[in-house]
Design an enzyme around this catalytic site. Structure first.
Site, short mmCIF file in Angstrom:
data_model
loop_
_atom_site.label_atom_id
_atom_site.label_comp_id
_atom_site.label_asym_id
_atom_site.label_seq_id
_atom_site.Cartn_x
_atom_site.Cartn_y
_atom_site.Cartn_z
NE ARG A 27 34.89 42.33 42.34
CZ ARG A 27 35.32 41.09 42.55
NH1 ARG A 27 35.21 40.19 41.61
NH2 ARG A 27 35.89 40.78 43.67
NE ARG A 31 37.90 38.56 35.84
CZ ARG A 31 38.25 37.67 36.75
NH1 ARG A 31 39.27 36.88 36.54
NH2 ARG A 31 37.57 37.55 37.87
NE ARG A 40 42.86 41.46 34.41
CZ ARG A 40 43.62 40.38 34.31
NH1 ARG A 40 44.16 40.06 33.17
NH2 ARG A 40 43.85 39.65 35.39
CG ASP A 78 40.72 43.99 45.19
OD1 ASP A 78 39.95 43.51 44.35
OD2 ASP A 78 41.03 43.40 46.25
CE1 TYR A 155 40.42 37.10 49.70
CE2 TYR A 155 38.98 38.48 51.04
CZ TYR A 155 39.19 37.67 49.93
OH TYR A 155 38.15 37.41 49.07
O1 CP3 Z 1 32.52 47.06 41.95
C1 CP3 Z 1 33.40 47.55 41.19
O2 CP3 Z 1 33.24 47.66 39.95
C2 CP3 Z 1 34.65 48.14 41.81
C3 CP3 Z 1 35.78 47.30 41.77
C4 CP3 Z 1 36.00 46.20 42.79
C5 CP3 Z 1 36.88 45.14 42.53
N1 CP3 Z 1 37.00 44.40 43.66
C6 CP3 Z 1 37.57 44.93 41.27
C7 CP3 Z 1 38.16 43.61 40.99
C8 CP3 Z 1 35.51 46.04 44.09
C9 CP3 Z 1 34.49 46.86 44.85
C10 CP3 Z 1 36.17 44.90 44.63
C11 CP3 Z 1 35.97 44.45 46.01
C12 CP3 Z 1 36.50 43.13 46.42
N2 CP3 Z 1 37.70 42.57 46.09
C13 CP3 Z 1 35.86 42.27 47.31
C14 CP3 Z 1 34.56 42.57 48.01
C15 CP3 Z 1 33.41 42.33 47.13
C16 CP3 Z 1 33.12 40.88 46.89
O3 CP3 Z 1 33.21 40.50 45.72
O4 CP3 Z 1 32.81 40.17 47.84
C17 CP3 Z 1 36.67 41.14 47.50
C18 CP3 Z 1 36.37 39.93 48.36
C19 CP3 Z 1 37.84 41.35 46.72
C20 CP3 Z 1 39.03 40.48 46.62
C21 CP3 Z 1 39.26 40.04 45.24
N3 CP3 Z 1 39.77 40.84 44.23
C22 CP3 Z 1 39.01 38.77 44.69
C23 CP3 Z 1 38.44 37.60 45.46
C24 CP3 Z 1 39.39 38.82 43.34
C25 CP3 Z 1 39.42 37.71 42.34
C26 CP3 Z 1 38.05 37.58 41.77
C27 CP3 Z 1 38.03 36.78 40.51
O5 CP3 Z 1 36.92 36.75 39.98
O6 CP3 Z 1 39.05 36.22 40.09
C28 CP3 Z 1 39.80 40.14 43.06
C29 CP3 Z 1 40.22 40.67 41.75
C30 CP3 Z 1 39.33 41.71 41.16
N4 CP3 Z 1 38.86 42.81 41.84
C31 CP3 Z 1 38.91 41.80 39.80
C32 CP3 Z 1 38.20 43.00 39.68
C33 CP3 Z 1 37.60 43.59 38.43
C34 CP3 Z 1 39.25 40.81 38.70
C35 CP3 Z 1 40.62 41.18 38.27
C36 CP3 Z 1 40.97 40.76 36.88
O7 CP3 Z 1 41.35 39.59 36.71
O8 CP3 Z 1 40.94 41.61 35.99
#
Ligand code: CP3
Length: 355
Positions: A27, A31, A40, A78, A155
């Site tokens: 990640r 944010r 964003r 994602d 999910y």
């Molecule tokens: O690593 C990176 O920089 C690449 C981007 C990336 C994102 N999600 C961006 C993201 C990657 C590799 C993921 C994978 C992902 N997404 C996983 C597996 C990794 C892990 O964390 O276990 C999972 C379970 C998800 C599902 C997901 N997407 C969730 C649970 C959330 C909400 C998280 C939160 O903190 O609210 C997301 C949204 C998400 N994916 C964000 C980002 C940057 C936040 C989005 C935002 O509000 O801008």
């Protein structure tokens, strides 16, 4: 294919010699960076960022522009793009994480689940990969990724994240035929998805099994690891043997040996697991990626330096360690703290790579 200017990550994945321990963080675009929050806002929403190749490229590049000591870029996208492409209706509510409008909650919906037209429905991802590769100009490798079949299934069945997974686990114990149907469809879809990301230019692929650790020990291999193994062997059969593959099961520290025999080049290690023990358990068969507790980045540069050194000491001498966090960086991380981490890894690690 033109060669990478900084190929330390790829070399480490093949356990070849490098001058220092390469580092990237899960990640890393997100944010905690003010420039991400700016983009964003411009894009409108998180999904708009993912679905527009120019925005996806911009945010992928942001951490690399800020931190010269990062050794890889990771595609901005994602894991939930796949169930979205299957028609489950992904949406995000502010502060609540991902949700699905049409989760898989009865037998007939599950039976109807099918492999989507990956090339068409997920073209925006492959377009983003091509655009990012062009912008990166081979400075560092680009990591592509997918969720694991099991993690996506949680999910898809629950309709949201962060639950106790009772609906999905009920299927495991009462209707294994139905969960296996979902897992098979996910496995085939993910294979196509990762193959197309490779065709579009990614240098490494990683499978995020964020919820594999919620399975009972006896069920982990049956419902999660074995399906990741199929993806790896399918990719190899398709001719992608030279693309290194990383698997990361959060909470998977009890099954390291089985993971090391999965065919993956590297396994991700979370912070609950000792890196040194993980290395002994896996007998240097694979590279290891990890494993600083992400919450340490909320402290001070001094504490970060001390604990990052401990992680490097724990792995010890020799090749095969990719420094990373044990899970994604939190949105509350002060950006300068990541800088302190990256500097420590770059300056302290060379001693572990000398003869
Ligand atoms: O690593 C990176 O920089 C690449 C981007 C990336 C994102 N999600 C961006 C993201 C990657 C590799 C993921 C994978 C992902 N997404 C996983 C597996 C990794 C892990 O964390 O276990 C999972 C379970 C998800 C599902 C997901 N997407 C969730 C649970 C959330 C909400 C998280 C939160 O903190 O609210 C997301 C949204 C998400 N994916 C964000 C980002 C940057 C936040 C989005 C935002 O509000 O801008």
């Amino acid at each position: 294919m033109p060669s990478l200017i900084n190929d330390n990550l790829v070399k480490t994945l093949f356990k070849q010699k490098t001058a220092y321990t390469p580092c990237w963080v899960m990640r890393q675009a997100g944010r905690y960076l003010p420039e991400y929050r700016e983009t964003r806002k411009k894009a409108g929403s998180f999904l708009d960022l993912c679905k527009n190749k120019d925005f996806a490229t911009e945010v992928t590049m942001q951490p690399l522009e800020r931190y010269p000591n990062l050794d890889a870029a990771i595609l901005f996208s994602d894991i939930l793009t796949i169930p979205d492409a299957m028609g489950l209706g992904l949406y995000f509510e502010d502060g609540e994480g991902p949700k699905f409008k049409y989760p898989l909650q009865d037998e007939s919906t599950i039976q109807k689940l099918d492999i989507p037209n990956v090339e068409e429905k997920l073209m925006y991802v492959f377009d983003a990969v091509s655009s990012i590769k062009k912008t990166l100009n081979n400075q560092v490798p680009l990591i592509g990724f997918s969720g694991s079949p099991w993690t996506l299934a949680t999910y898809m069945v629950e309709g949201q994240g962060g639950t106790d997974f009772l609906k999905t686990k009920k299927l495991v114990y009462s209707r294994p035929d139905l969960i296996n149907h979902i897992l098979k469809i996910n496995t085939e879809t993910i294979t196509k998805y990762l193959a197309s990301q490779i065709d579009a230019g990614v240098d490494v692929v990683m499978i995020f099994d964020s919820w594999g650790g919620t399975l009972a020990h006896s069920e982990y291999e049956i419902y999660s690891l074995n399906f990741m193994k199929v993806i790896i062997s399918n990719l190899n059969l398709l001719g992608y043997q030279d693309i290194p593959k990383i698997i990361f099961t959060k909470g998977g520290g009890q099954s390291l040996q089985a993971q090391a025999n999965s065919g993956a080049n590297a396994i991700g290690i979370d912070w609950q697991t000792s890196l040194g023990n993980a290395r002994k358990m896996t007998n240097d068969k694979v590279a290891l990626q990890g494993n600083l507790d992400p919450s340490i980045l909320l402290s001070t540069p001094k504490v970060i330096e001390r604990t990052a050194k401990k992680v490097l000491d724990d792995y010890g001498k020799g090749e095969g360690h990719i420094f990373n966090l044990g899970h994604g960086i939190t949105q509350f991380t002060p950006p300068e703290n990541l800088e302190a981490l990256l500097e420590t890894v770059r300056n302290y690690s060379p001693k572990y790579h000398q003869e």
